[in-house]
Write a protein that holds these residues in place. Structure first.
Motif, PDB file in Angstrom:
ATOM      1  N   THR A   1       6.213  11.360   2.227  1.00 23.48           N
ATOM      2  CA  THR A   1       5.961  10.761   3.537  1.00 23.48           C
ATOM      3  C   THR A   1       5.250   9.428   3.348  1.00 23.48           C
ATOM      4  O   THR A   1       4.242   9.353   2.633  1.00 23.48           O
ATOM      5  CB  THR A   1       5.092  11.678   4.418  1.00 23.48           C
ATOM      6  OG1 THR A   1       5.762  12.923   4.598  1.00 23.48           O
ATOM      7  CG2 THR A   1       4.850  11.041   5.779  1.00 23.48           C
ATOM      8  N   LEU A   2       5.770   8.374   3.994  1.00 23.96           N
ATOM      9  CA  LEU A   2       5.197   7.042   3.910  1.00 23.96           C
ATOM     10  C   LEU A   2       4.839   6.576   5.319  1.00 23.96           C
ATOM     11  O   LEU A   2       5.690   6.595   6.209  1.00 23.96           O
ATOM     12  CB  LEU A   2       6.189   6.039   3.305  1.00 23.96           C
ATOM     13  CG  LEU A   2       6.483   6.075   1.804  1.00 23.96           C
ATOM     14  CD1 LEU A   2       7.147   7.389   1.394  1.00 23.96           C
ATOM     15  CD2 LEU A   2       7.408   4.907   1.435  1.00 23.96           C
ATOM     16  N   ILE A   3       3.591   6.193   5.509  1.00 25.97           N
ATOM     17  CA  ILE A   3       3.147   5.661   6.800  1.00 25.97           C
ATOM     18  C   ILE A   3       2.528   4.285   6.562  1.00 25.97           C
ATOM     19  O   ILE A   3       1.562   4.143   5.805  1.00 25.97           O
ATOM     20  CB  ILE A   3       2.120   6.600   7.464  1.00 25.97           C
ATOM     21  CG1 ILE A   3       2.735   7.991   7.697  1.00 25.97           C
ATOM     22  CG2 ILE A   3       1.612   6.000   8.775  1.00 25.97           C
ATOM     23  CD1 ILE A   3       1.751   9.016   8.210  1.00 25.97           C
ATOM     24  N   ASN A   4       3.110   3.267   7.179  1.00 27.44           N
ATOM     25  CA  ASN A   4       2.637   1.877   7.054  1.00 27.44           C
ATOM     26  C   ASN A   4       2.524   1.447   5.591  1.00 27.44           C
ATOM     27  O   ASN A   4       1.576   0.769   5.191  1.00 27.44           O
ATOM     28  CB  ASN A   4       1.282   1.695   7.755  1.00 27.44           C
ATOM     29  CG  ASN A   4       1.400   1.808   9.261  1.00 27.44           C
ATOM     30  OD1 ASN A   4       2.419   1.429   9.826  1.00 27.44           O
ATOM     31  ND2 ASN A   4       0.373   2.319   9.897  1.00 27.44           N
ATOM     32  N   PHE A   5       3.504   1.861   4.795  1.00 26.21           N
ATOM     33  CA  PHE A   5       3.531   1.494   3.380  1.00 26.21           C
ATOM     34  C   PHE A   5       4.596   0.424   3.175  1.00 26.21           C
ATOM     35  O   PHE A   5       5.792   0.683   3.345  1.00 26.21           O
ATOM     36  CB  PHE A   5       3.831   2.714   2.506  1.00 26.21           C
ATOM     37  CG  PHE A   5       3.835   2.419   1.036  1.00 26.21           C
ATOM     38  CD1 PHE A   5       2.649   2.390   0.313  1.00 26.21           C
ATOM     39  CD2 PHE A   5       5.019   2.152   0.365  1.00 26.21           C
ATOM     40  CE1 PHE A   5       2.646   2.107  -1.040  1.00 26.21           C
ATOM     41  CE2 PHE A   5       5.021   1.877  -0.999  1.00 26.21           C
ATOM     42  CZ  PHE A   5       3.831   1.845  -1.689  1.00 26.21           C
ATOM     43  N   ALA A   6       4.135  -0.786   2.805  1.00 26.65           N
ATOM     44  CA  ALA A   6       5.045  -1.923   2.570  1.00 26.65           C
ATOM     45  C   ALA A   6       5.950  -2.104   3.791  1.00 26.65           C
ATOM     46  O   ALA A   6       5.452  -2.311   4.903  1.00 26.65           O
ATOM     47  CB  ALA A   6       5.835  -1.720   1.290  1.00 26.65           C
ATOM     48  N   LEU A   7       7.274  -1.985   3.591  1.00 27.68           N
ATOM     49  CA  LEU A   7       8.201  -2.178   4.713  1.00 27.68           C
ATOM     50  C   LEU A   7       8.447  -0.908   5.518  1.00 27.68           C
ATOM     51  O   LEU A   7       9.170  -0.937   6.516  1.00 27.68           O
ATOM     52  CB  LEU A   7       9.549  -2.703   4.188  1.00 27.68           C
ATOM     53  CG  LEU A   7       9.555  -4.144   3.669  1.00 27.68           C
ATOM     54  CD1 LEU A   7      10.917  -4.491   3.079  1.00 27.68           C
ATOM     55  CD2 LEU A   7       9.202  -5.126   4.785  1.00 27.68           C
TER      56      LEU A   7
END
Length: 553
Positions: A6-12
């Motif tokens: 899960t990625l939140i506000n990571f890079a793009l």
């Protein structure tokens, strides 16, 4: 294996949740779409270095979570048990938060953890291979390290390093004995005089006699104050003991009427018991005390000796005992060093032990080198190198070192009838990339990690060679989970799960990752094969690539 990311506000990535399957997973996408997004996030969750560029523009922090499943008795299971982080779910939850200020925080299974712990666990979970790995082949130590890693020679290689270190240490001690020969006798004589002078007094504890002397010096005042106290406690009319008993009787009569009064009564009962004990101890103390002028004179003399010796040796009286121990240790060492012949024998013994271990390591390396070179040759030939041939060359070192007795080179030739030469001297860039790829896959077969990540390691290959590489990775994925970023349609076609990275023109821009179904995979493979324009020819080619995958399976 890796099951979820899960990625939140990571890079793009704004908010991206992704399930990862077992087997061979590929990530593809157009240039600039952000294909490295998933691998960068995975690296961050495993404790690797990050910077504020990973925080999405306009956000205060980036939040990455990775979930892994694991098996009982695996290295990661043992690590979790050792650090008291295991639970019944048999899952590992890693979380990393990166703040726009540059700080970051990490958690393992919900418990705050250090980055070093995250890295330590991460190395057990995931192995990363990048397109830059081919440069390692050009470094002189690489063939030896690759041979040791593939053949699992870590333990004997470490024993050689340890034995070499011991040998070198004994050499330095022997040389120190020879260099100090002239001054050693003077130092021994000085130490012996110092130890003789302190021998008796260090048997006495300075603080004990200092306290005893202080007590005798104030004997009269102590007894006066103790007598006054005992009288007040138990002998005067009235005294504290009597007054406290009267007070207790009064409070006791009302204790049942108030919980607070009951607590006060219990506290006073405890106080009465403590006072009675103290009174008894005080009476015993006074009975045992006596003033001995001879003992006081003896103590005074001893203290003067302590202070005189402390001034002489420029230390504190209570430090003399420790100084004595240190001088004795130095004298013992000097007596040992006094005989250079004994140390010379130790040097010879350490040298023989090193040679014994180094010869064994050299022997097993030579025995493993021939079949390993043959295996490498067979693995490389299908990659458009039909006449490839590898050999390991062992050259004895002028001086053995911690790495062993031989300098090991990997020799290579791509042409029939041409003698093999050092790899770095004769291999072209394209050949190096293919050789590096095969060596990495062979290494990956030996790793204990259940997740292997390949970051564009197929750069520089195409066509039939790329197809062979795809099959190589697909075979490897029968045993471990693979994540692979690739530009090659032939490689992507061999995968079990195809993930597409797409850039979205939001404000600000963002990237997402989608799992492709079979029809979508055909279109993506056609794009990878034919560029922007997708026509019937490129679609048929993409379908053929997928048929080859199923035929190979």
């Amino acid at each position: 294996m890796l099951t979820h990311l899960t990625l939140i506000n990571f890079a793009l990535a704004d908010h991206l949740a992704l399930d990862i399957e077992q087997g061979f997973n590929v990530l593809t996408g157009e240039t600039g779409a952000g294909k490295s997004l998933l691998l960068d996030a995975l690296s961050a969750s495993l404790g690797e270095r990050t910077d504020t560029n990973y925080v999405r523009y306009g956000a205060e922090k980036a939040d990455i979570s990775a979930t892994f499943s694991y098996k009982n008795y695996s290295p990661e299971a043992e690590w979790l048990k050792e650090h008291e982080l295991d639970d019944e779910s048999e899952e590992i939850h890693l979380r990393r938060v990166i703040f726009a200020t540059g700080r970051s925080k990490a958690w393992i299974n919900g418990r705050p953890s250090s980055l070093s712990e995250l890295k330590e666990l991460g190395r057990l979970l995931v192995q990363l291979y990048s397109q830059h790995s081919q440069q390692q082949l050009l470094e002189p130590p690489y063939p030896k390290h690759w041979l040791d890693r593939y053949s699992n020679f870590y333990a004997p290689a470490q024993e050689v390093k340890t034995a070499y270190s011991v040998w070198q240490s004994t050499i330095r001690q022997h040389q120190a004995a020879l260099d100090a020969q002239a001054t050693r006798q003077q130092r021994i004589a000085a130490l012996e005089l110092q130890l003789e002078e302190l021998e008796d007094i260090v048997q006495i504890d300075y603080k004990d006699i200092e306290q005893e002397f202080d007590r005798l010096s104030h004997h009269e005042h102590i007894m006066q104050d103790c007598a006054y106290s005992l009288n007040l406690l138990d002998e005067a009319e009235p005294n504290i003991t009597q007054e406290l008993s009267s007070l207790l009787r009064r409070i006791e009569s009302h204790a049942g009427r108030s919980e607070q009064l009951s607590e006060i009564y219990n506290s006073l009962v405890n106080a009465q018991s403590e006072i009675e004990d103290a009174t008894s101890n005080l009476r015993q103390f006074m009975d045992r005390q006596s003033f001995d002028p001879a003992r006081m004179e003896e103590l005074n003399s001893t203290l003067e000796s302590f202070h005189r010796l402390a001034r002489k040796y420029r230390t504190q009286p209570e430090q003399l005992k420790q100084d004595y121990a240190e001088w004795q240790a130095e004298l013992d060492q000097l007596h040992q060093l006094e005989d250079p012949e004994t140390l010379a024998e130790q040097v010879d013994l350490a040298h023989q032990q090193f040679l014994e271990k180094a010869k064994y390591l050299d022997q097993i390396r030579r025995e493993a080198a021939l079949p390993l070179a043959k295996q490498l040759t067979e693995q490389v030939k299908p990659l458009a190198l039909p006449e490839a041939h590898f050999e390991f060359k062992f050259e004895p070192l002028e001086q053995p070192n911690a790495e062993g007795l031989s300098f090991i080179q990997l020799l290579f030739t791509a042409n029939k009838g041409i003698p093999p030469q050092p790899l770095a001297r004769v291999a072209s860039g394209g050949e190096l990339s293919r050789i590096a790829l095969v060596m990495q896959v062979m290494n990956a077969e030996k790793t204990e990690s259940e997740v292997l990540v390949f970051d564009e390691i197929d750069v520089g290959i195409s066509g039939g060679t790329a197809e062979v590489v795809g099959r190589l990775l697909a075979d490897l994925a029968q045993h471990v989970q693979l994540l692979c970023i690739t530009h090659q349609a032939q490689v992507a076609a061999q995968s079990d799960q195809h993930l597409l990275v797409k850039k979205q023109q939001t404000d600000p821009a963002s990237s997402t990752i989608v799992k492709l179904d079979e029809e979508q995979r055909i279109f993506e493979l056609a794009r990878m094969s034919g560029g922007v324009e997708i026509n019937e020819t490129t679609l048929q080619h993409a379908k053929q690539l997928r048929r080859l995958k199923f035929q190979h399976s």
